[in-house]
Design an enzyme around this catalytic site. Structure first.
Site, PDB file in Angstrom:
ATOM      1  N   LYS A   1       2.884  -3.930   8.516  1.00 39.12           N
ATOM      2  CA  LYS A   1       4.175  -3.043   8.340  1.00 39.12           C
ATOM      3  C   LYS A   1       5.426  -3.852   8.555  1.00 39.12           C
ATOM      4  O   LYS A   1       5.695  -4.635   9.637  1.00 39.12           O
ATOM      5  CB  LYS A   1       4.144  -2.028   9.165  1.00 39.12           C
ATOM      6  CG  LYS A   1       5.377  -0.712   8.825  1.00 39.12           C
ATOM      7  CD  LYS A   1       4.960   0.485   9.975  1.00 39.12           C
ATOM      8  CE  LYS A   1       6.001   1.536   9.587  1.00 39.12           C
ATOM      9  NZ  LYS A   1       5.783   2.732  10.293  1.00 39.12           N
TER      10      LYS A   1
ATOM     11  N   SER B   1       5.313   2.527   0.763  1.00 34.63           N
ATOM     12  CA  SER B   1       6.765   2.258   0.866  1.00 34.63           C
ATOM     13  C   SER B   1       7.607   3.280   1.201  1.00 34.63           C
ATOM     14  O   SER B   1       7.468   4.767   0.810  1.00 34.63           O
ATOM     15  CB  SER B   1       7.418   1.467  -0.472  1.00 34.63           C
ATOM     16  OG  SER B   1       8.526   1.111  -0.485  1.00 34.63           O
TER      17      SER B   1
ATOM     18  N   ALA C   1      10.528   0.921   6.337  1.00 33.45           N
ATOM     19  CA  ALA C   1       9.645  -0.055   6.097  1.00 33.45           C
ATOM     20  C   ALA C   1       8.520   0.236   5.053  1.00 33.45           C
ATOM     21  O   ALA C   1       8.394   1.333   4.583  1.00 33.45           O
ATOM     22  CB  ALA C   1       8.695  -0.239   7.197  1.00 33.45           C
ATOM     23  N   GLN C   2       7.835  -0.857   4.687  1.00 34.99           N
ATOM     24  CA  GLN C   2       6.697  -0.752   3.797  1.00 34.99           C
ATOM     25  C   GLN C   2       5.608  -1.438   4.430  1.00 34.99           C
ATOM     26  O   GLN C   2       5.551  -2.224   5.146  1.00 34.99           O
ATOM     27  CB  GLN C   2       7.100  -1.231   2.246  1.00 34.99           C
ATOM     28  CG  GLN C   2       7.224  -2.526   2.182  1.00 34.99           C
ATOM     29  CD  GLN C   2       7.447  -2.909   0.758  1.00 34.99           C
ATOM     30  OE1 GLN C   2       8.267  -2.122  -0.040  1.00 34.99           O
ATOM     31  NE2 GLN C   2       7.349  -4.186   0.356  1.00 34.99           N
TER      32      GLN C   2
ATOM     33  N   ASP D   1       5.296  13.263  14.398  1.00 30.31           N
ATOM     34  CA  ASP D   1       5.396  13.217  12.801  1.00 30.31           C
ATOM     35  C   ASP D   1       4.149  13.250  12.330  1.00 30.31           C
ATOM     36  O   ASP D   1       3.735  12.599  11.217  1.00 30.31           O
ATOM     37  CB  ASP D   1       5.988  11.885  12.501  1.00 30.31           C
ATOM     38  CG  ASP D   1       6.653  11.714  11.041  1.00 30.31           C
ATOM     39  OD1 ASP D   1       6.808  12.942  10.636  1.00 30.31           O
ATOM     40  OD2 ASP D   1       6.719  10.716  10.619  1.00 30.31           O
TER      41      ASP D   1
ATOM     42  N   LEU E   1       0.829  -1.311   0.077  1.00 31.95           N
ATOM     43  CA  LEU E   1       0.025   0.091  -0.110  1.00 31.95           C
ATOM     44  C   LEU E   1       0.962   1.243  -0.120  1.00 31.95           C
ATOM     45  O   LEU E   1       0.379   2.267  -0.506  1.00 31.95           O
ATOM     46  CB  LEU E   1      -0.979   0.123   1.226  1.00 31.95           C
ATOM     47  CG  LEU E   1      -1.941  -1.094   1.309  1.00 31.95           C
ATOM     48  CD1 LEU E   1      -2.753  -1.034   2.466  1.00 31.95           C
ATOM     49  CD2 LEU E   1      -3.049  -0.780   0.008  1.00 31.95           C
TER      50      LEU E   1
END
Length: 553
Positions: A152, A132, A136-137, A287, A130
């Site tokens: 994840k 990247s 991590a992706q 973040d 979904l």
């Protein structure tokens, strides 16, 4: 990383800087200055690259250098007191997006981490990601009970690469300390340490799950913020499985309007959530850019945010939280003398700073802003100007506040995007004052006393002997006092205030000690909340005396 092993990476960095024609940076950096002689070997830059601003070229170069330099640029974007505005504006746009790695590798990593075949763990696992990023992706999946989740997965080898780049940054920080005239105030090693801590935390997905779990608990049943649930049975250090949520990205204004979202109410909630996280919970999403904040369209009149990606969370030491809250309140009240006193008392500026000069400088910065309507005042802009002014008075950079500064800029940016005329000050001030009253009010004091009474009881048997030993040393001249010249200068000024405090302090100490003894000995008096009633009275009276002494100081 040893100097020899650093050389290839340093050459690679220099190559990227030269390719993006960051001539000013190359010329200004002692380490790379000799490389200006090889610049002609790279030829003329492509027309599309040469036409870009220096800020855009720096942003692209950092993105190419990898995740740690992206994070470094994101953090630098908050230091507008150190950077030109055009560069800071570009660094804000840094996005940590990289091409995905093969889904088969992610599947193997999941099986290795969770110790079972993917088919056993999930009813469905989509190998096409979904999203990247460099660390991590994320893959969509479904549990066997039908619940939709996202998985994840850390990138293979990312930990080693980050370790190498952190070591390199430490070397560069050493060079900055050696050559930069204001290195003691910039504190480059502390900044690098802060970046390292942030990245190491992001590498632990189980820690990220714990962050999400705590934030979810803090806002349980909240109409303002939703945090997806963590599935701990499918979570490890390198794999995180969470509830899949759907919403509208907070920066997709057209989609928000199409869904009938009340953007004014949404913007106000965003500001309120930030101050609640920082000053009520001391745990905030650090973040909070648009990619990590969605909007739940289920209730357009009372919309709520959906938080994503909990790898970077912030909290402050209790002392910094106190000084920060008091500074905000003083700024909201335009109390410039208090701002000056607080900066010195917090240790953010040298104790030799003249308060009246700092007060005048602060007033000169802030007063032009307060002549505008409050809806036109940018809190972030005011703070940047204050930092620029404070640097003249030897402001020491506080690395623990970097994430907070970055988050404040993000939140204000999102709020202005949702509602350009939002009055940040009017929304933030009552929330901060209410939360701070709850944190510092009588109920909070009594709660703190009740929590500490067991500690006092444990120490009570030793108190008479400690007091006896102290008095015996004092009477025999065994206690020495060290007084610095600065203390002597301030002694006369403090003497009258100290005399005014002696009586209430002594009375307060006596009453607090009485509360401890009553709690230990009085087993027959009616109890309130598990504590003898007389002990409560003594504790409250003692606390009042300490408050009175503090008011007189």
């Amino acid at each position: 990383m040893t100097p020899l092993t650093s050389v290839p990476r340093l050459v690679g960095i220099a190559r990227v800087l030269l390719r993006y024609r960051l001539d000013e940076m190359v010329e200004a950096t002692h380490l790379f200055r000799p490389l200006r002689w090889i610049r002609p070997l790279f030829g003329r830059p492509p027309a599309d690259l040469a036409a870009l601003s220096r800020g855009a070229r720096l942003r692209l170069a950092l993105a190419e250098l990898g995740p740690i330099f992206v994070k470094f640029g994101q953090i630098l974007s908050t230091r507008r007191d150190l950077l030109p505005a055009d560069i800071a504006d570009e660094l804000v746009l840094l996005q940590d997006q990289v091409p995905p790695y093969p889904g088969a590798i992610a599947r193997a990593a999941v099986e290795s981490s969770l110790g079972a075949p993917v088919a056993t763990l999930y009813a469905r696992f989509d190998e096409a990601p979904l999203a990247s990023a460099s660390i991590a992706q994320v893959h969509a999946a479904q549990l066997h009970d039908g619940r939709e989740v996202v998985v994840k997965v850390l990138r293979p080898g990312v930990g080693d690469r980050i370790a190498r780049d952190v070591s390199l940054l430490e070397d560069l920080a050493g060079l900055v300390e050696r050559f930069h005239p204001n290195a003691s105030k910039i504190r480059p090693r502390d900044v690098v340490a802060e970046i390292e801590t942030t990245l190491v935390n992001e590498l632990d997905l189980q820690r990220e799950g714990a962050n999400a779990s705590l934030l979810r608990r803090n806002f349980k049943n909240s109409p303002d913020l939703y945090v997806p649930e963590v599935h701990w049975s499918h979570t490890r250090e390198t794999v995180l499985t969470m509830e899949r949520v759907r919403g509208i990205p907070v920066d997709d204004i057209a989609a928000l309007d199409a869904a009938g979202i009340d953007r004014v109410r949404l913007a106000e909630k965003g500001v309120q959530i930030f101050y609640t996280q920082v000053f009520r919970d001391n745990f905030f999403h650090a973040d909070a850019h648009a990619g990590n904040i969605w909007v739940d369209p289920a209730n357009p009149r009372e919309p709520r945010f959906i938080a994503l990606d909990f790898g970077i969370m912030g909290s402050l030491p209790e002392a910094d939280q106190y000084w920060l809250a008091e500074n905000f309140i003083a700024l909201f009240n335009q109390d410039y003398a208090q701002i000056a006193r607080l900066h010195v008392a917090a240790g953010w500026m040298p104790s030799t700073t003249r308060i009246e000069e700092l007060e005048a400088a602060t007033r000169a910065v802030c007063e032009p802003y307060f002549t505008r309507p409050l809806s036109e005042i940018s809190l972030a802009e005011v703070l940047v100007k204050l930092f620029q002014t404070a640097r003249r008075y030897e402001l020491t950079l506080q690395p623990q506040l970097i994430l907070l500064q970055k988050t404040l800029l993000n939140i204000e940016g999102i709020g202005r995007q949702l509602h350009p005329r939002i009055d940040i000050w009017a929304v933030a001030k009552p929330v901060l004052e209410r939360v701070w009253r709850e944190r510092r009010g009588p109920k909070a004091i009594l709660k703190s006393l009740r929590r500490r009474i067991p500690e006092w009881l444990a120490a009570a048997p030793d108190m008479p002997q400690l007091l006896h030993d102290y008095l015996q040393k004092a009477s025999s001249g065994g206690i020495q006092m060290r007084v610095h010249s600065e203390d002597l200068r301030n002694l006369h000024a403090d003497a009258s205030a100290s005399r005014a405090q002696i009586v209430p302090l002594a009375l307060g100490a006596t009453l607090i000690l009485s509360a401890v003894l009553l709690y230990a000995l009085d087993a027959t008096v009616a109890r309130f909340a598990g504590v003898p009633f007389t002990a409560w009275l003594a504790a409250i009276a003692g606390t009042a005396c300490f408050w009175l002494a503090n008011r007189r100081s």
